[in-house]
Design a protein around this motif. Sequence first.
Motif, PDB file in Angstrom:
ATOM      1  N   HIS A  80      24.270  46.037 -32.407  1.00  0.00           N
ATOM      2  CA  HIS A  80      23.794  45.098 -32.601  1.00  0.00           C
ATOM      3  C   HIS A  80      23.413  44.198 -31.791  1.00  0.00           C
ATOM      4  CE1 HIS A  80      26.143  45.049 -37.397  1.00  0.00           C
ATOM      5  NE2 HIS A  80      26.437  44.277 -36.610  1.00  0.00           N
ATOM      6  N   ARG A  81      23.928  45.350 -30.418  1.00  0.00           N
ATOM      7  CA  ARG A  81      23.615  44.625 -28.493  1.00  0.00           C
ATOM      8  C   ARG A  81      22.006  44.562 -29.226  1.00  0.00           C
ATOM      9  NH1 ARG A  81      27.939  46.653 -25.588  1.00  0.00           N
ATOM     10  NH2 ARG A  81      29.420  45.403 -25.650  1.00  0.00           N
ATOM     11  N   GLN A  82      21.217  45.815 -29.319  1.00  0.00           N
ATOM     12  CA  GLN A  82      19.895  46.174 -29.380  1.00  0.00           C
ATOM     13  C   GLN A  82      19.159  44.668 -30.538  1.00  0.00           C
ATOM     14  OE1 GLN A  82      17.182  49.376 -30.850  1.00  0.00           O
ATOM     15  NE2 GLN A  82      17.757  49.552 -28.628  1.00  0.00           N
ATOM     16  N   ALA A  83      19.779  44.567 -31.559  1.00  0.00           N
ATOM     17  CA  ALA A  83      19.142  43.622 -32.564  1.00  0.00           C
ATOM     18  C   ALA A  83      19.427  42.024 -32.068  1.00  0.00           C
ATOM     19  CB  ALA A  83      20.260  43.883 -34.032  1.00  0.00           C
ATOM     20  N   ASP A 101      13.872  31.358 -36.803  1.00  0.00           N
ATOM     21  CA  ASP A 101      15.016  31.130 -37.930  1.00  0.00           C
ATOM     22  C   ASP A 101      15.528  32.911 -38.037  1.00  0.00           C
ATOM     23  OD1 ASP A 101      14.230  28.770 -38.204  1.00  0.00           O
ATOM     24  OD2 ASP A 101      13.400  28.840 -39.933  1.00  0.00           O
ATOM     25  N   LEU A 102      14.891  33.426 -38.673  1.00  0.00           N
ATOM     26  CA  LEU A 102      15.379  35.017 -38.954  1.00  0.00           C
ATOM     27  C   LEU A 102      16.213  35.145 -37.553  1.00  0.00           C
ATOM     28  CD1 LEU A 102      16.266  37.590 -40.022  1.00  0.00           C
ATOM     29  CD2 LEU A 102      13.623  38.496 -39.365  1.00  0.00           C
ATOM     30  N   ALA A 103      15.930  35.388 -36.891  1.00  0.00           N
ATOM     31  CA  ALA A 103      16.595  35.670 -35.245  1.00  0.00           C
ATOM     32  C   ALA A 103      17.459  35.168 -34.905  1.00  0.00           C
ATOM     33  CB  ALA A 103      15.039  35.805 -33.782  1.00  0.00           C
ATOM     34  N   ALA A 104      17.813  34.061 -35.310  1.00  0.00           N
ATOM     35  CA  ALA A 104      18.742  32.692 -34.859  1.00  0.00           C
ATOM     36  C   ALA A 104      19.543  33.663 -35.971  1.00  0.00           C
ATOM     37  CB  ALA A 104      18.488  31.122 -34.800  1.00  0.00           C
ATOM     38  N   SER A 105      19.347  33.961 -37.253  1.00  0.00           N
ATOM     39  CA  SER A 105      20.022  34.031 -38.643  1.00  0.00           C
ATOM     40  C   SER A 105      21.146  34.847 -38.069  1.00  0.00           C
ATOM     41  CB  SER A 105      19.796  34.189 -39.633  1.00  0.00           C
ATOM     42  OG  SER A 105      20.838  34.593 -40.525  1.00  0.00           O
ATOM     43  N   ILE A 106      20.184  36.612 -37.364  1.00  0.00           N
ATOM     44  CA  ILE A 106      20.853  37.948 -36.246  1.00  0.00           C
ATOM     45  C   ILE A 106      22.055  37.345 -36.021  1.00  0.00           C
ATOM     46  CG2 ILE A 106      20.342  39.681 -35.370  1.00  0.00           C
ATOM     47  CD1 ILE A 106      17.668  39.446 -37.492  1.00  0.00           C
ATOM     48  N   ARG A 107      21.587  36.674 -34.747  1.00  0.00           N
ATOM     49  CA  ARG A 107      22.284  36.593 -33.554  1.00  0.00           C
ATOM     50  C   ARG A 107      23.736  36.164 -34.009  1.00  0.00           C
ATOM     51  NH1 ARG A 107      21.703  35.431 -27.932  1.00  0.00           N
ATOM     52  NH2 ARG A 107      23.476  35.296 -26.777  1.00  0.00           N
ATOM     53  N   LYS A 108      24.097  35.288 -35.195  1.00  0.00           N
ATOM     54  CA  LYS A 108      24.864  34.235 -35.101  1.00  0.00           C
ATOM     55  C   LYS A 108      25.581  35.217 -36.288  1.00  0.00           C
ATOM     56  CE  LYS A 108      25.790  30.252 -38.150  1.00  0.00           C
ATOM     57  NZ  LYS A 108      25.310  28.964 -39.081  1.00  0.00           N
ATOM     58  N   GLN A 110      25.803  38.790 -35.940  1.00  0.00           N
ATOM     59  CA  GLN A 110      25.824  40.079 -34.957  1.00  0.00           C
ATOM     60  C   GLN A 110      26.863  39.954 -34.145  1.00  0.00           C
ATOM     61  OE1 GLN A 110      22.803  42.614 -34.687  1.00  0.00           O
ATOM     62  NE2 GLN A 110      21.846  42.373 -37.142  1.00  0.00           N
ATOM     63  N   ASP A 111      26.630  38.981 -33.154  1.00  0.00           N
ATOM     64  CA  ASP A 111      27.726  38.590 -31.885  1.00  0.00           C
ATOM     65  C   ASP A 111      28.896  37.984 -33.044  1.00  0.00           C
ATOM     66  OD1 ASP A 111      25.831  38.394 -29.897  1.00  0.00           O
ATOM     67  OD2 ASP A 111      25.787  36.147 -29.745  1.00  0.00           O
ATOM     68  N   PRO A 112      29.890  37.382 -33.182  1.00  0.00           N
ATOM     69  CA  PRO A 112      30.921  37.814 -34.409  1.00  0.00           C
ATOM     70  C   PRO A 112      31.526  39.493 -34.829  1.00  0.00           C
ATOM     71  CG  PRO A 112      29.681  35.610 -34.591  1.00  0.00           C
ATOM     72  CD  PRO A 112      28.656  36.899 -34.101  1.00  0.00           C
ATOM     73  N   GLU A 113      30.366  39.411 -35.002  1.00  0.00           N
ATOM     74  CA  GLU A 113      30.623  41.096 -35.296  1.00  0.00           C
ATOM     75  C   GLU A 113      31.096  42.287 -34.441  1.00  0.00           C
ATOM     76  OE1 GLU A 113      28.969  40.791 -40.088  1.00  0.00           O
ATOM     77  OE2 GLU A 113      27.295  41.663 -38.223  1.00  0.00           O
ATOM     78  N   ILE A 114      30.245  41.595 -32.730  1.00  0.00           N
ATOM     79  CA  ILE A 114      30.741  42.665 -31.855  1.00  0.00           C
ATOM     80  C   ILE A 114      31.878  42.663 -31.518  1.00  0.00           C
ATOM     81  CG2 ILE A 114      29.746  43.246 -29.639  1.00  0.00           C
ATOM     82  CD1 ILE A 114      26.661  42.398 -31.048  1.00  0.00           C
ATOM     83  N   SER A 215      23.538  42.184 -46.049  1.00  0.00           N
ATOM     84  CA  SER A 215      23.019  40.864 -45.615  1.00  0.00           C
ATOM     85  C   SER A 215      21.666  41.689 -44.984  1.00  0.00           C
ATOM     86  CB  SER A 215      23.864  40.852 -44.599  1.00  0.00           C
ATOM     87  OG  SER A 215      24.244  41.135 -43.328  1.00  0.00           O
ATOM     88  N   GLN A 216      21.601  42.427 -44.425  1.00  0.00           N
ATOM     89  CA  GLN A 216      20.609  42.783 -43.865  1.00  0.00           C
ATOM     90  C   GLN A 216      19.985  44.025 -44.997  1.00  0.00           C
ATOM     91  OE1 GLN A 216      20.805  45.459 -40.255  1.00  0.00           O
ATOM     92  NE2 GLN A 216      22.760  44.461 -39.925  1.00  0.00           N
ATOM     93  N   SER A 217      20.169  44.674 -46.201  1.00  0.00           N
ATOM     94  CA  SER A 217      19.226  44.698 -47.187  1.00  0.00           C
ATOM     95  C   SER A 217      18.149  43.560 -48.124  1.00  0.00           C
ATOM     96  CB  SER A 217      20.017  44.737 -48.340  1.00  0.00           C
ATOM     97  OG  SER A 217      20.194  46.244 -47.977  1.00  0.00           O
ATOM     98  N   ALA A 218      18.829  42.659 -48.032  1.00  0.00           N
ATOM     99  CA  ALA A 218      18.726  41.063 -48.157  1.00  0.00           C
ATOM    100  C   ALA A 218      17.259  40.532 -47.036  1.00  0.00           C
ATOM    101  CB  ALA A 218      18.807  39.912 -48.514  1.00  0.00           C
ATOM    102  N   GLU A 219      17.670  40.953 -45.743  1.00  0.00           N
ATOM    103  CA  GLU A 219      16.632  40.287 -44.722  1.00  0.00           C
ATOM    104  C   GLU A 219      15.303  41.468 -44.534  1.00  0.00           C
ATOM    105  OE1 GLU A 219      19.701  38.168 -41.415  1.00  0.00           O
ATOM    106  OE2 GLU A 219      19.214  40.519 -41.043  1.00  0.00           O
TER     107      GLU A 219
END
Length: 230
Positions: A80-83, A101-108, A110-114, A215-219
């Motif tokens: 996740h950190r690399q993403a 927008d995709l990058a912002a969604s990924i950070r939003k 995956q940060d909490p999941e970390i 979520s990631q399959s959809a992305e």
Amino acid sequence: MAIRRSLLRRTAALAAAATAALVLTACGGDSDSGSSGHSEHGKGATADASASAPSAGHSAGQDGHNAQDVTFAQQMIPHHRQAVAMADLAPTRARSQQVKDLAASIRKAQDPEIDTMTGWLRAWGATVPEADASGMGDMPGMDHSGSGHSGSSMPGMMSDSDMGELEKLSGAAFDQAFLRMMIGHHQGAVDMARTEQAKGVYGPATTLAKSIITSQSAEIAGMRKSLGER
């Protein structure tokens, strides 16, 4: 003769009274027995139901974990950190608003999941991967020195060389490289999540794995569409 008839009547009356008393006693005994039997049956059923019902707050898979759960968290954190590190490049390098927008969604996401997975490892007394200068960190099996995909045991991880090349790009070239790299990265995360679902026992971890797959399959599908792929 009159005395004899009187004695006979008295004897008959006494016999009748005795019979009535016996009948009443039997009926009373049956009633008490039925009531007592029903009561005990009810108590037994209640006890059985209480014993079979799960206690509050005790759900299967949430009170224990296994080695797979630990591995999942320890590997998914640097993944996740690399993403997130890749996503951090997009605001200043991407041309496409869709990529930004995709990058912002990924950070939003995956940060909490970390943070969540870090909390699990600490609670379990397991090693939490330390973040390095890139924000990713190192765990056994990771190799940041190679070219192309790293020698990491974690599927989809990019090498330092990959990341260095991405940092040099901008505009449409960055967009293309970002999408292609992130597709591979997401596919790796999905593979890891499927392993957790199959072998993990910790409820919140398998639930997170399911969410990652969805979520990631959809992305992935969205990024392939952006690249003109099916």
